[in-house]
Design a protein around this motif. Structure first.
Motif, mmCIF file in Angstrom:
data_model
loop_
_atom_site.group_PDB
_atom_site.id
_atom_site.type_symbol
_atom_site.label_atom_id
_atom_site.label_comp_id
_atom_site.label_asym_id
_atom_site.label_seq_id
_atom_site.Cartn_x
_atom_site.Cartn_y
_atom_site.Cartn_z
ATOM 1 N N ARG A 126 0.717 -1.309 -0.103
ATOM 2 C CA ARG A 126 -0.102 -0.064 -0.080
ATOM 3 C C ARG A 126 0.975 1.376 0.235
ATOM 4 O O ARG A 126 0.509 2.222 -0.577
ATOM 5 C CB ARG A 126 -0.984 0.068 1.277
ATOM 6 N N LEU A 173 2.249 1.665 -3.561
ATOM 7 C CA LEU A 173 1.330 2.003 -4.546
ATOM 8 C C LEU A 173 0.963 3.403 -4.316
ATOM 9 O O LEU A 173 0.714 4.388 -5.309
ATOM 10 C CB LEU A 173 -0.091 1.459 -4.072
ATOM 11 N N THR A 174 0.946 3.963 -3.138
ATOM 12 C CA THR A 174 0.758 5.552 -2.902
ATOM 13 C C THR A 174 2.137 6.048 -3.668
ATOM 14 O O THR A 174 1.778 7.247 -4.150
ATOM 15 C CB THR A 174 0.738 5.799 -1.178
ATOM 16 N N GLU A 188 -5.564 -0.663 -5.383
ATOM 17 C CA GLU A 188 -5.752 -0.963 -3.880
ATOM 18 C C GLU A 188 -6.820 -2.116 -3.853
ATOM 19 O O GLU A 188 -6.646 -2.931 -2.686
ATOM 20 C CB GLU A 188 -6.478 0.164 -3.292
ATOM 21 N N GLU A 189 -7.684 -2.299 -4.574
ATOM 22 C CA GLU A 189 -8.662 -3.222 -4.642
ATOM 23 C C GLU A 189 -8.050 -4.595 -4.945
ATOM 24 O O GLU A 189 -8.485 -5.478 -4.106
ATOM 25 C CB GLU A 189 -9.591 -3.157 -5.855
ATOM 26 N N SER A 202 -6.378 -5.785 -1.617
ATOM 27 C CA SER A 202 -6.935 -6.065 -0.399
ATOM 28 C C SER A 202 -7.820 -7.564 -0.926
ATOM 29 O O SER A 202 -7.805 -8.467 -0.054
ATOM 30 C CB SER A 202 -8.542 -5.011 -0.486
#
Length: 350
Positions: free
Chosen positions: A159, A162-163, A183-184, A187
């Motif tokens: 995460r 990714l940011t 993000e999906e 998860s």
């Protein structure tokens, strides 16, 4: 391989003054150098985050030379890991005989003991004897009790990266790599892969051939470079190692991955069997099969990790490597393998 005399001057200029002072101090301390300032500086290929050089001096004893390793940290790579945490891990490993000694630190890098062993090549990973040695060493590595947090790092790392990738990528890159939906995906993976059966250990997280050394005489393996090391599911570390078998970073196209070289089922089972047996426990068929299945699923996490790494590296690193094409290949593998590994309907991605 060239010396410091004239032709190496441009390379030597890359050494900060404080690094040269530490090197000269080491040479004087050893006392058998012909000239403590007459160092030879040899760039070592294959590093994609740092610049790494072998430094040596001619000695008074014929055919003998002192050697150390100088690592100059890449620009902007602090987005990937905490350098102080990495140094603490390095020092812990050194004290426990797991890696090279730390000989000196300077603001943009460090000086390490030179290990008198050879760095593995891409083909070595497929050698059955060497692969067995790696499996045993990996189990020993995973069982280390490293001071600090024992929390799994993988999902936070994904995460955070990714940011960072979203912040630095161009709009066309973000669109091409579907970063808005990533993000999906993270998860989905986290939900599917987390479970009570997960075995957590201290993982290297970057076990490519360039980070593995072999002493030809003792046949002992040394794992080096702990920048990405953390506690993680051991299945992720093994999966990442299997994925690295598709790479050869010492070709004219070091970014190109060949998934024909990914180990077959029997080879993966053999590795897992040796890994699980390394501590004296004889695993049954069900244990081996379960870990093999878990490892395959964790290859998806490996593809996402290094795909995001490629996007970020394109914007923070000036090492000659096609990071974007490397990222494209990793994401392509993620999308192509996800339906089979997670049992979901295949979705075509451009």
């Amino acid at each position: 391989m060239v010396t410091v005399e004239n032709t190496i001057n441009k390379k030597e200029d890359r050494l900060p003054r404080e690094a040269r002072e530490i090197l000269q101090s080491l040479a004087i301390k050893w006392g058998d150098e012909i000239d403590s300032s007459a160092l030879q500086m040899i760039p070592l290929k294959g590093a994609m985050t740092n610049e790494v050089f072998q430094i040596k001096w001619p000695t008074k004893t014929e055919d003998v030379s002192r050697k150390v390793l100088v690592r100059i940290y890449g620009e902007g790579v602090d987005v990937f890991f905490n350098r102080e945490d990495e140094i603490k891990t390095f020092e812990f490993m050194s004290k426990h005989g797991q890696g090279p000694r730390l000989l000196g630190r300077f603001s943009s890098g460090r000086i390490e003991e030179f290990i008198h062993a050879r760095t593995l090549s891409a083909v070595d990973l497929r050698d059955s004897e060497i692969s067995s040695l790696i499996a045993v060493k990996m189990k020993e590595f995973h069982d280390l009790n490293i001071p600090g947090s024992k929390n799994v790092c993988l999902w936070n790392r994904l995460r955070n990266w990714l940011t960072a990738a979203k912040k630095c990528s161009l709009p066309e890159e973000a669109k091409a790599f579907h970063l808005d939906s990533m993000e999906e995906e993270i998860s989905i993976l986290e939900k599917d892969l987390l479970g009570d059966r997960q075995s957590i250990g201290f993982c290297h997280n970057d076990l490519q051939y360039g980070n593995i050394m072999l002493d030809e005489e003792t046949r002992s393996i040394t794992i080096i470079d702990y920048e990405y090391a953390s506690y993680n599911p051991i299945a992720f570390d093994i999966a990442n190692h299997f994925c690295e078998m598709t790479a050869d970073y010492h070709t004219d196209t070091p970014h190109v991955l060949d998934y024909i070289k990914y180990p077959g089922l029997e080879e993966r089972k053999r590795f897992v069997q040796i890994y699980l047996s390394a501590s004296g426990h004889q695993p049954n068929d069900a244990e081996v099969e379960q870990l093999v299945q878990d490892v395959e699923k964790y290859t998806l996490a490996s593809h996402l990790v290094w795909g995001l790494w490629g996007i970020i590296s394109e914007h923070v690193n000036d090492i000659d490597f096609d990071y974007i094409e490397y990222a494209r290949q990793r994401f392509e593998q993620y999308w192509s393998r996800k339906p089979d590994l997670l049992g979901q309907e295949k979705v075509t991605r451009v």
